[in-house]
Design a protein around this motif. Structure first.
Motif, PDB file in Angstrom:
ATOM      1  N   ASP A 238      -7.265  -5.953   5.781  1.00  0.00           N
ATOM      2  CA  ASP A 238      -8.313  -6.307   4.810  1.00  0.00           C
ATOM      3  C   ASP A 238      -9.200  -5.119   4.453  1.00  0.00           C
ATOM      4  O   ASP A 238      -9.849  -5.115   3.413  1.00  0.00           O
ATOM      5  CB  ASP A 238      -9.176  -7.465   5.350  1.00  0.00           C
ATOM      6  CG  ASP A 238      -8.375  -8.765   5.415  1.00  0.00           C
ATOM      7  OD1 ASP A 238      -7.275  -8.818   4.821  1.00  0.00           O
ATOM      8  OD2 ASP A 238      -8.836  -9.718   6.076  1.00  0.00           O
ATOM      9  N   GLU A 239      -9.249  -4.136   5.345  1.00  0.00           N
ATOM     10  CA  GLU A 239     -10.063  -2.940   5.070  1.00  0.00           C
ATOM     11  C   GLU A 239      -9.201  -1.745   4.688  1.00  0.00           C
ATOM     12  O   GLU A 239      -9.672  -0.610   4.688  1.00  0.00           O
ATOM     13  CB  GLU A 239     -10.886  -2.582   6.320  1.00  0.00           C
ATOM     14  CG  GLU A 239     -12.057  -3.499   6.543  1.00  0.00           C
ATOM     15  CD  GLU A 239     -13.062  -2.916   7.544  1.00  0.00           C
ATOM     16  OE1 GLU A 239     -12.879  -1.779   8.003  1.00  0.00           O
ATOM     17  OE2 GLU A 239     -14.021  -3.628   7.852  1.00  0.00           O
ATOM     18  N   PHE A 240      -7.926  -1.996   4.360  1.00  0.00           N
ATOM     19  CA  PHE A 240      -7.000  -0.873   4.241  1.00  0.00           C
ATOM     20  C   PHE A 240      -7.304   0.064   3.077  1.00  0.00           C
ATOM     21  O   PHE A 240      -6.994   1.253   3.139  1.00  0.00           O
ATOM     22  CB  PHE A 240      -5.543  -1.347   4.193  1.00  0.00           C
ATOM     23  CG  PHE A 240      -4.584  -0.280   4.641  1.00  0.00           C
ATOM     24  CD1 PHE A 240      -4.547   0.112   5.973  1.00  0.00           C
ATOM     25  CD2 PHE A 240      -3.763   0.378   3.735  1.00  0.00           C
ATOM     26  CE1 PHE A 240      -3.702   1.134   6.401  1.00  0.00           C
ATOM     27  CE2 PHE A 240      -2.914   1.396   4.151  1.00  0.00           C
ATOM     28  CZ  PHE A 240      -2.884   1.766   5.488  1.00  0.00           C
ATOM     29  N   ASP A 241      -7.934  -0.437   2.018  1.00  0.00           N
ATOM     30  CA  ASP A 241      -8.348   0.459   0.917  1.00  0.00           C
ATOM     31  C   ASP A 241      -9.303   1.523   1.460  1.00  0.00           C
ATOM     32  O   ASP A 241      -9.184   2.710   1.143  1.00  0.00           O
ATOM     33  CB  ASP A 241      -9.033  -0.332  -0.206  1.00  0.00           C
ATOM     34  CG  ASP A 241      -8.012  -1.131  -1.015  1.00  0.00           C
ATOM     35  OD1 ASP A 241      -6.892  -0.613  -1.198  1.00  0.00           O
ATOM     36  OD2 ASP A 241      -8.324  -2.256  -1.450  1.00  0.00           O
ATOM     37  N   LYS A 242     -10.263   1.076   2.287  1.00  0.00           N
ATOM     38  CA  LYS A 242     -11.224   2.016   2.904  1.00  0.00           C
ATOM     39  C   LYS A 242     -10.508   2.931   3.901  1.00  0.00           C
ATOM     40  O   LYS A 242     -10.838   4.113   4.026  1.00  0.00           O
ATOM     41  CB  LYS A 242     -12.329   1.250   3.642  1.00  0.00           C
ATOM     42  CG  LYS A 242     -13.299   0.512   2.739  1.00  0.00           C
ATOM     43  CD  LYS A 242     -14.328  -0.208   3.605  1.00  0.00           C
ATOM     44  CE  LYS A 242     -15.085  -1.246   2.782  1.00  0.00           C
ATOM     45  NZ  LYS A 242     -15.801  -2.176   3.648  1.00  0.00           N
ATOM     46  N   VAL A 243      -9.543   2.372   4.626  1.00  0.00           N
ATOM     47  CA  VAL A 243      -8.779   3.162   5.605  1.00  0.00           C
ATOM     48  C   VAL A 243      -8.058   4.316   4.897  1.00  0.00           C
ATOM     49  O   VAL A 243      -8.061   5.457   5.372  1.00  0.00           O
ATOM     50  CB  VAL A 243      -7.753   2.275   6.355  1.00  0.00           C
ATOM     51  CG1 VAL A 243      -6.803   3.119   7.201  1.00  0.00           C
ATOM     52  CG2 VAL A 243      -8.469   1.261   7.235  1.00  0.00           C
ATOM     53  N   LEU A 244      -7.463   4.020   3.732  1.00  0.00           N
ATOM     54  CA  LEU A 244      -6.744   5.060   2.982  1.00  0.00           C
ATOM     55  C   LEU A 244      -7.676   6.180   2.534  1.00  0.00           C
ATOM     56  O   LEU A 244      -7.331   7.361   2.617  1.00  0.00           O
ATOM     57  CB  LEU A 244      -6.055   4.442   1.755  1.00  0.00           C
ATOM     58  CG  LEU A 244      -4.726   3.724   2.021  1.00  0.00           C
ATOM     59  CD1 LEU A 244      -4.244   3.012   0.766  1.00  0.00           C
ATOM     60  CD2 LEU A 244      -3.653   4.705   2.494  1.00  0.00           C
ATOM     61  N   VAL A 245      -8.874   5.803   2.070  1.00  0.00           N
ATOM     62  CA  VAL A 245      -9.869   6.805   1.658  1.00  0.00           C
ATOM     63  C   VAL A 245     -10.220   7.691   2.855  1.00  0.00           C
ATOM     64  O   VAL A 245     -10.267   8.921   2.755  1.00  0.00           O
ATOM     65  CB  VAL A 245     -11.140   6.121   1.087  1.00  0.00           C
ATOM     66  CG1 VAL A 245     -12.252   7.134   0.865  1.00  0.00           C
ATOM     67  CG2 VAL A 245     -10.808   5.395  -0.218  1.00  0.00           C
ATOM     68  N   TRP A 246     -10.468   7.052   4.006  1.00  0.00           N
ATOM     69  CA  TRP A 246     -10.809   7.770   5.241  1.00  0.00           C
ATOM     70  C   TRP A 246      -9.679   8.720   5.637  1.00  0.00           C
ATOM     71  O   TRP A 246      -9.917   9.887   5.967  1.00  0.00           O
ATOM     72  CB  TRP A 246     -11.086   6.755   6.350  1.00  0.00           C
ATOM     73  CG  TRP A 246     -11.489   7.341   7.679  1.00  0.00           C
ATOM     74  CD1 TRP A 246     -12.741   7.717   8.083  1.00  0.00           C
ATOM     75  CD2 TRP A 246     -10.625   7.619   8.803  1.00  0.00           C
ATOM     76  NE1 TRP A 246     -12.704   8.204   9.368  1.00  0.00           N
ATOM     77  CE2 TRP A 246     -11.440   8.155   9.832  1.00  0.00           C
ATOM     78  CE3 TRP A 246      -9.255   7.456   9.025  1.00  0.00           C
ATOM     79  CZ2 TRP A 246     -10.916   8.526  11.067  1.00  0.00           C
ATOM     80  CZ3 TRP A 246      -8.733   7.835  10.270  1.00  0.00           C
ATOM     81  CH2 TRP A 246      -9.557   8.364  11.271  1.00  0.00           C
ATOM     82  N   LEU A 247      -8.437   8.205   5.591  1.00  0.00           N
ATOM     83  CA  LEU A 247      -7.282   9.018   5.988  1.00  0.00           C
ATOM     84  C   LEU A 247      -7.124  10.236   5.085  1.00  0.00           C
ATOM     85  O   LEU A 247      -6.924  11.353   5.560  1.00  0.00           O
ATOM     86  CB  LEU A 247      -5.996   8.181   5.931  1.00  0.00           C
ATOM     87  CG  LEU A 247      -5.619   7.393   7.180  1.00  0.00           C
ATOM     88  CD1 LEU A 247      -4.374   6.571   6.911  1.00  0.00           C
ATOM     89  CD2 LEU A 247      -5.378   8.314   8.377  1.00  0.00           C
ATOM     90  N   ARG A 248      -7.201  10.010   3.763  1.00  0.00           N
ATOM     91  CA  ARG A 248      -7.024  11.130   2.818  1.00  0.00           C
ATOM     92  C   ARG A 248      -8.083  12.211   3.052  1.00  0.00           C
ATOM     93  O   ARG A 248      -7.798  13.400   3.022  1.00  0.00           O
ATOM     94  CB  ARG A 248      -7.078  10.628   1.370  1.00  0.00           C
ATOM     95  CG  ARG A 248      -5.858   9.789   0.991  1.00  0.00           C
ATOM     96  CD  ARG A 248      -5.737   9.579  -0.508  1.00  0.00           C
ATOM     97  NE  ARG A 248      -4.806   8.510  -0.815  1.00  0.00           N
ATOM     98  CZ  ARG A 248      -3.480   8.614  -0.769  1.00  0.00           C
ATOM     99  NH1 ARG A 248      -2.918   9.757  -0.408  1.00  0.00           N
ATOM    100  NH2 ARG A 248      -2.708   7.585  -1.080  1.00  0.00           N
TER     101      ARG A 248
ATOM    102  N   TYR B  48       0.833  -1.212   0.000  1.00  0.00           N
ATOM    103  CA  TYR B  48       0.000   0.000   0.000  1.00  0.00           C
ATOM    104  C   TYR B  48       0.866   1.260   0.000  1.00  0.00           C
ATOM    105  O   TYR B  48       2.016   1.225   0.455  1.00  0.00           O
ATOM    106  CB  TYR B  48      -0.923   0.001   1.224  1.00  0.00           C
ATOM    107  CG  TYR B  48      -1.963  -1.077   1.174  1.00  0.00           C
ATOM    108  CD1 TYR B  48      -3.155  -0.887   0.471  1.00  0.00           C
ATOM    109  CD2 TYR B  48      -1.745  -2.312   1.793  1.00  0.00           C
ATOM    110  CE1 TYR B  48      -4.115  -1.894   0.405  1.00  0.00           C
ATOM    111  CE2 TYR B  48      -2.699  -3.324   1.724  1.00  0.00           C
ATOM    112  CZ  TYR B  48      -3.880  -3.103   1.032  1.00  0.00           C
ATOM    113  OH  TYR B  48      -4.825  -4.099   0.957  1.00  0.00           O
ATOM    114  N   PRO B  49       0.318   2.391  -0.499  1.00  0.00           N
ATOM    115  CA  PRO B  49       1.099   3.640  -0.569  1.00  0.00           C
ATOM    116  C   PRO B  49       1.214   4.326   0.790  1.00  0.00           C
ATOM    117  O   PRO B  49       0.669   5.403   1.016  1.00  0.00           O
ATOM    118  CB  PRO B  49       0.302   4.494  -1.574  1.00  0.00           C
ATOM    119  CG  PRO B  49      -1.114   4.042  -1.409  1.00  0.00           C
ATOM    120  CD  PRO B  49      -1.039   2.577  -1.073  1.00  0.00           C
ATOM    121  N   VAL B  50       1.906   3.668   1.713  1.00  0.00           N
ATOM    122  CA  VAL B  50       2.107   4.243   3.045  1.00  0.00           C
ATOM    123  C   VAL B  50       3.572   4.131   3.447  1.00  0.00           C
ATOM    124  O   VAL B  50       4.272   3.205   3.029  1.00  0.00           O
ATOM    125  CB  VAL B  50       1.242   3.544   4.141  1.00  0.00           C
ATOM    126  CG1 VAL B  50      -0.212   3.882   3.991  1.00  0.00           C
ATOM    127  CG2 VAL B  50       1.456   2.049   4.139  1.00  0.00           C
TER     128      VAL B  50
END
Length: 221
Positions: free
Chosen positions: A191-201, A26-28
């Motif tokens: 497993d939810e990290f795509d959603k986590v990234l959206v939330w973070l951004r 992931y881009p982190v």
């Protein structure tokens, strides 16, 4: 898109490496508090794992101005009314080590037939302004009558996991990660990290807007 920096609220390099490996696709950029020189320690005086994980994450995020991930975990023993619970690390006193904590637990459990227990882990990801995401993992097991095994740390030698017929201290890292409370919470997070990234951004963009608004207001004052 630029990678997002997430600070792991720990000085434990093993924990940092585990999370870095988990999120490698992931881009982190994963850092921990040792990358920032001396910073104050958060006060962990919450009544629950949830409260303590959030306190650590929010405190670190606020101090460093970056999203922070913290975990709080411990052991809950049914026959002891959920003890040691949030006091797991200091069960035998403020200067206790793993051996003393285990010795105290086995003393308290002497003669008790009900040996059911569970490990609990709560992960909290907070942004500097306060909002956080929470993930939880549990592992059910039993307390042994004596320590077994030499792997792991904490209460691993006295926590028996019936499906594998071993204590956590008798398992290799792979076995333990596949069933442990922390392993489960971290996998749910990943497993939810795509959603986590959206939330973070979204949250970080909001914080930037608020900051720019504050600066503009200040300039016009």
């Amino acid at each position: 898109m630029d990678p997002i920096t997430i600070v792991i609220a720990t000085r434990n390099k093993g924990k940092t490496a585990e999370i870095r490996a988990l999120l490698k696709d992931y881009p982190v950029e994963i850092k921990d508090v040792t990358d920032f020189g001396p910073i104050p320690e958060p006060v962990e005086d919450g009544a629950t794992f949830d409260e303590n994980a959030y306190k650590k994450a929010h405190f670190t995020a606020r101090i460093l101005g970056l999203p922070a991930l913290a975990d709080d975990s411990g052991l809950e023993v049914e026959a002891l009314g959920g003890a040691p619970g949030v006091h797991s690390a200091r069960y035998a006193g403020p200067d206790a080590d793993d051996r003393k904590n285990n010795e105290k637990l086995l003393r308290e459990m002497e003669g008790k037939e009900n040996r059911r227990a569970r490990f609990v882990c709560v992960l909290s990801l907070a942004v500097p302004t306060g909002p956080a995401l929470t993930y939880e993992g549990y592992c059910e097991g039993e307390i042994t009558t004596e320590p077994r095994g030499s792997q792991g740390f904490g209460y691993d030698p006295v926590f028996y996991y019936p499906p594998l017929g071993k204590t956590f201290a008798e398992m290799n890292l792979e076995e333990k990660s596949s069933v442990s409370h922390r392993g489960k919470a971290l996998r749910e997070f990943r497993d939810e990290f795509d959603k986590v990234l959206v939330w973070l951004r979204k949250r970080l963009a909001e914080e930037k807007r608020l900051l720019v608004g504050d600066i503009c207001q200040h300039d016009h004052a």
